[in-house]
Scaffold this active site. Structure first.
Site, PDB file in Angstrom:
ATOM      1  N   ASP A   1       0.837  -1.128  -0.046  1.00 31.04           N
ATOM      2  CA  ASP A   1      -0.091   0.179  -0.095  1.00 31.04           C
ATOM      3  C   ASP A   1       0.960   1.162   0.099  1.00 31.04           C
ATOM      4  O   ASP A   1       2.109   1.063  -0.534  1.00 31.04           O
ATOM      5  CB  ASP A   1      -0.816  -0.121   1.196  1.00 31.04           C
ATOM      6  CG  ASP A   1      -2.370   0.599   0.853  1.00 31.04           C
ATOM      7  OD1 ASP A   1      -2.162   2.036   0.494  1.00 31.04           O
ATOM      8  OD2 ASP A   1      -3.298   0.138   1.004  1.00 31.04           O
TER       9      ASP A   1
ATOM     10  N   GLY B   1       4.718  -0.752  -3.763  1.00 30.07           N
ATOM     11  CA  GLY B   1       3.754   0.040  -3.002  1.00 30.07           C
ATOM     12  C   GLY B   1       2.805   1.264  -3.909  1.00 30.07           C
ATOM     13  O   GLY B   1       2.946   0.955  -4.721  1.00 30.07           O
ATOM     14  N   HIS B   2       2.409   1.728  -3.273  1.00 26.99           N
ATOM     15  CA  HIS B   2       1.446   3.116  -3.899  1.00 26.99           C
ATOM     16  C   HIS B   2       2.112   4.303  -3.893  1.00 26.99           C
ATOM     17  O   HIS B   2       1.474   5.280  -4.118  1.00 26.99           O
ATOM     18  CB  HIS B   2       0.154   2.920  -3.270  1.00 26.99           C
ATOM     19  CG  HIS B   2      -0.759   1.847  -3.242  1.00 26.99           C
ATOM     20  ND1 HIS B   2      -2.051   1.549  -2.634  1.00 26.99           N
ATOM     21  CD2 HIS B   2      -0.516   0.597  -4.073  1.00 26.99           C
ATOM     22  CE1 HIS B   2      -2.588   0.315  -2.936  1.00 26.99           C
ATOM     23  NE2 HIS B   2      -1.374  -0.241  -3.719  1.00 26.99           N
ATOM     24  N   GLY B   3       3.584   4.462  -3.664  1.00 28.34           N
ATOM     25  CA  GLY B   3       4.178   5.565  -3.817  1.00 28.34           C
ATOM     26  C   GLY B   3       4.137   6.373  -2.623  1.00 28.34           C
ATOM     27  O   GLY B   3       3.651   6.043  -1.439  1.00 28.34           O
TER      28      GLY B   3
END
Length: 902
Positions: free
Chosen positions: A723, A743-745
């Site tokens: 995430d 992940g989501h940065g």
């Protein structure tokens, strides 16, 4: 379509700022060094009479002076000529009746004592007050202190004004460098610093030319001209230069000046590379200041007929050769550093050692022309050290300490450098031959500094290539990039397997992960942890990987209750736990072995509702550190249960001063670090979990770090998770020098009714993340997101490079009669490179509250032919109610996208 033009206002603003700062720096060195020139002036009609004569003030008797082999008649003849020609008009030394010993005191110690003291104060104040006002006020003060001596040139008053000048000029560098860092990106900063350093040579050249001005119009008019320029520079500075925001969010505003300086000194003492840097630069500065102080005096005595020629040549040489040495030296060091990380130490060593020969020749060749040729070579070789050394300083110090460390370095340099002219003055009997004392000081300092610089180069050369900034090769058609071997911070082998991805492009990943845990020095803050240590085995722990050791670990922590201390988890053993609580200030958890979270059923039965490590509300100075320490959350058993309780690995509630360092977190059940704490540092932390899609076992809500407290500093971390790599929910956060994978940065939000400012993400590699730079807010909310900087980012295989959306979780039933008042503005994306991504970026903002002042500068998405975003959209469809500017952005089209988005 061609690239959009640069916004002229921003470019002009930066150029004006740099020009003004360079002018201020020029006046700084002009007025500082003006004394040396004004004290060396002979009346033009006395040059022949005074050739080879000892300088004795016209208020003194030649009979009372030490003349060496010179006859008293020669001294008297020179004095009589100077009296007849009204030498007080030309020479400050005659006007103030200044002896050689007094000149030495005025030229060195009287200035540097106060310069040293005020530099430390300036370094502290610059980070807390308006740097523009401080700087402009300092310029005004040092200019007026120069003017006072015009009114009453007596020695005691000169000493007082020299002390005041030292106080004011101590503010120059600490006030200038933060402004340059704010206005110029890392890619431009070396060039900007080089241009700023040219002010040193402009000012020095003007001070040398002042000798000629004084022979024409007198020393008073020459001083007045320098003062007028200084006052003009102060006005320009105040009117044109912006105050930089406090962007180094690791500074505790309550820290006193004495404590801040003490922490900086302790940091130098425990960092060997910094200690060597301080010593080597101080020795190099001593050689430079000694030479600059006594060169005009030497040439005036050795070649009095060529005094005017020397002034012109020395001024030109200082300006041209000094600026060339500084700028070219920095460029050579940067190029050399691509193949050897110690280049920034070796280049100053080469310059210092090679300058010894020409320096000796300059004083012993018989002719004036040969001597000045040697002088040109000396300047070319010896002025290449400042840029590389300042780079090494900034590299090795924490951001919140940069201003104080710059001031501290300059103070040490000036204090030691003042001893050089003072030592020469003690050995100077006023005769024409002062070669031996000058050479003794200069050659010794060059030799010692050269050796120290060599050592510094080797110390920096020990760094692994895994710790260097990644380098990419772009193919001819700009459709793919290749990682050069040994230049990336990649994921670990464990994480690569969990993510079900192929091996990383090179082998240096595991070396980075291992070495990360061996660094024990915090760059952010010095916590106060008690001296006691309590091993979990002393409290009955089994350490067999099966027995519940929660009680033993909690007992070890509780044993720190009285005086603080460390609860130690020893290496070579695995300890099963449920939930433990850090409930005492000044306490640390030292994890050298492994902690394993108990299986889900057992954990929920024993500790449902509690995080694995709980940091109690209100405590301060807490550390979770380790040497190859591991905490395995066993997340695979928890992730399918999305609606049920899942513990965070570490949770805190309004704690203060928290350090997590050198620990690896594996497979967190939920968010790994959920920290509501002020003044947090994460250093050399690894967090690994599989991605949320395309893996045999997918994770869910496995955020690496959710920021819920102000003043967080994250550096040298490896977050490869399922995430958000970092989710920002608080102000004043800095993330740098790190690696994000799968992940989501770097995400701000999601936010609703929240205010977030002063967030910086820089020098980060993204590989395989779903987003790079992301801001997500919910509809129908209030709040504001502003003053955000994403800088110097490199991305490969990310899904979406830029993602700003004010419609996150739009399926939620929000009240339709409520309008969105949340604002997203003043967000900068600078020096971003990406390849092999799916989409360029989208900017979807609310018509009730458009996004404004989105700035894109040097953004190169090298595999795109056009700007693209999700839902098969491209071009103008990627922007909705967004306003921004694009400078040097590839592919083209972003400017038009903004223009048609409203």
């Amino acid at each position: 379509m061609s690239a959009p033009p640069a916004p002229r206002a921003a470019v002009v603003k930066r150029r004006i700022t740099l020009a003004v700062l360079t002018l201020v720096n020029s006046t700084n060195f002009w007025q500082r060094n003006l004394l040396y020139a004004l004290a060396s002036v002979w009346p033009p009609n006395c040059l022949d009479t005074c050739e080879g004569a000892t300088f004795v003030p016209i208020c003194s008797s030649c009979g009372a002076a030490s003349l060496g082999s010179e006859s008293e008649d020669t001294c008297r003849a020179c004095q009589e000529c100077r009296i007849e020609e009204e030498s007080e008009f030309y020479s400050l030394r005659d006007a103030a009746c200044m002896s050689d010993a007094q000149y030495g005191l005025l030229a060195s110690v009287s200035f540097t004592i106060m310069f040293a003291a005020s530099g430390l104060v300036a370094g502290h104040l610059t980070d807390r007050l308006d740097a523009r006002k401080l700087h402009a006020g300092a310029v005004l003060v040092w200019s007026l202190s120069s003017f006072v001596k015009v009114v009453s040139p007596n020695f005691k008053l000169l000493v007082c004004m020299r002390l005041i000048m030292g106080v004011a000029q101590g503010f120059n560098a600490p006030c200038s460098y933060p402004v340059i860092a704010y206005h110029f990106s890392m890619a431009e900063r070396a060039t900007a610093n080089g241009m700023y350093s040219m002010g040193t040579y402009f000012g020095s050249a003007l001070s040398t030319l002042s000798l000629i001005f004084a022979m024409w119009v007198g020393w008073r008019m020459t001083t007045t001209a320098a003062v007028v320029v200084g006052i003009f520079a102060a006005a320009l500075l105040y009117l044109t230069v912006d105050r930089p925001p406090q962007r180094y969010g690791a500074t505790d505003g309550s820290e006193t000046m004495v404590k801040a300086i003490g922490n900086a000194v302790r940091y130098v003492r425990r960092t060997s590379r910094l200690a060597v840097l301080y010593g080597s630069t101080s020795l190099r500065m001593t050689a430079t200041v000694s030479l600059w102080t006594y060169l005009p005096s030497y040439y005036a005595r050795a070649f009095p007929r060529n005094e005017v020629a020397f002034s012109l040549i020395y001024a030109s040489a200082t300006l041209v050769c000094g600026a060339l040495s500084s700028s070219v030296g920095g460029a050579i060091a940067d190029r050399w550093a691509k193949t050897h990380s110690g280049a920034h130490g070796f280049l100053p060593a080469v310059g210092a050692l090679l300058s010894i020969g020409p320096t000796a020749a300059m004083f012993y060749v018989p002719s004036f022309s040969a001597s000045v040729c040697c002088l040109l070579v000396v300047i070319l070789l010896s002025e290449c050290w400042l840029g590389p050394c300042m780079g090494l300083l900034i590299k090795d110090v924490p951001p919140h300490m940069t201003g104080t460390q710059v001031a501290l370095l300059l103070v040490c340099n000036q204090l030691l450098a003042s001893l050089g002219p003072w030592a020469i003055s003690l050995a100077d009997d006023g005769s024409a031959d002062i070669r031996r004392p000058i050479l003794s000081v200069v050659v010794t300092c060059c030799l010692c500094s050269g050796v120290a610089f060599v050592g510094l180069g080797f110390m920096h050369g020990e760094e692994t290539v895994a710790q260097q900034r990644p380098t990419y090769v772009v193919d001819d058609d700009h459709r793919s990039v290749t990682l050069l071997p040994g230049r990336d911070l990649i994921n670990t082998e464990t994480a690569a397997l969990l993510a079900n991805k192929t091996d990383p492009p090179d082998k240096y990943l595991r070396r980075f992960a291992r070495r990360g845990a061996n660094v024990s020095v915090s760059r952010h803050m010095a916590l106060t942890i008690g001296d006691a240590t309590h091993n979990v085995f002393d409290f009955g722990a089994a350490g067999d990987g099966e027995t519940d050791d929660t009680a033993a670990l909690q007992a070890a922590i509780n044993a720190c209750a009285k005086t603080g201390g460390l609860a130690v988890v020893p290496a070579g053993h695995t300890f099963v736990i449920t939930s433990v609580t850090l409930n005492v200030s000044h306490t640390g958890l030292q994890i050298d072995g492994a902690l394993k979270v108990a299986d889900r059923d057992y954990y929920t039965a024993k500790a449902e509702g509690k995080d694995v490590i709980v940091i109690t509300k209100g405590i301060t100075d807490v550390a979770i550190t380790g040497t190859d320490g591991l905490i395995d959350g066993g997340g695979a058993a928890w992730w399918p249960h999305k609606g049920d309780f899942r513990p965070h690995m570490v949770g805190s509630d309004r704690a203060t001063r928290l350090l997590v360092h050198g620990v690896t977190f594996l497979n967190p059940p939920s968010h790994c670090l959920e920290l509501s704490a002020a003044f947090v540092e994460l250093s050399h932390v690894n967090i690994f979990a599989p991605p949320s899609t395309d893996a045999p076992v997918v994770s869910h809500n496995a955020d690496a770090y959710d920021v819920h407290g102000a003043y967080a500093y994250v550096h040298d971390v490896n977050f490869t998770t399922g995430d958000d790599d970092v989710a920002f929910h608080a102000n004043h956060t800095l993330v740098e020098n790190s690696y994000f994978g799968t992940g989501h940065g770097a995400s701000i939000g999601s936010l609703c009714d929240a205010w977030v400012t002063n967030v910086t993400v820089r020098n980060v590699v993204f590989h395989g993340t779903t987003a790079g730079c992301r801001i997500k807010t919910r509809p129908k909310c209030a709040g504001r997101v502003w003053d955000v900087l994403y800088e110097n980012l490199t991305m490969t295989d990310v899904e979406m490079v830029f993602d700003i959306s004010m419609f996150y979780d739009n399926d939620h039933p929000y009240p339709k009669d409520k309008k969105t008042t949340l604002k997203i503005e003043d967000v900068t994306f600078r020096d971003v490179t990406s390849a092999n991504h799916k989409f360029s970026g989208s900017f979807y903002c609310d018509e009730d509250s458009p996004c404004e002042r989105l700035t894109f500068d040097r953004v190169h998405l090298v595999t795109d032919d056009a700007w693209t975003c999700k839902q098969s959209r491209s071009g103008d469809a990627c922007c909705s109610h967004s306003k921004g500017t694009a400078t040097d952005v590839q592919p083209a089209g972003l400017t038009d996208c903004f223009a048609h988005s409203l």
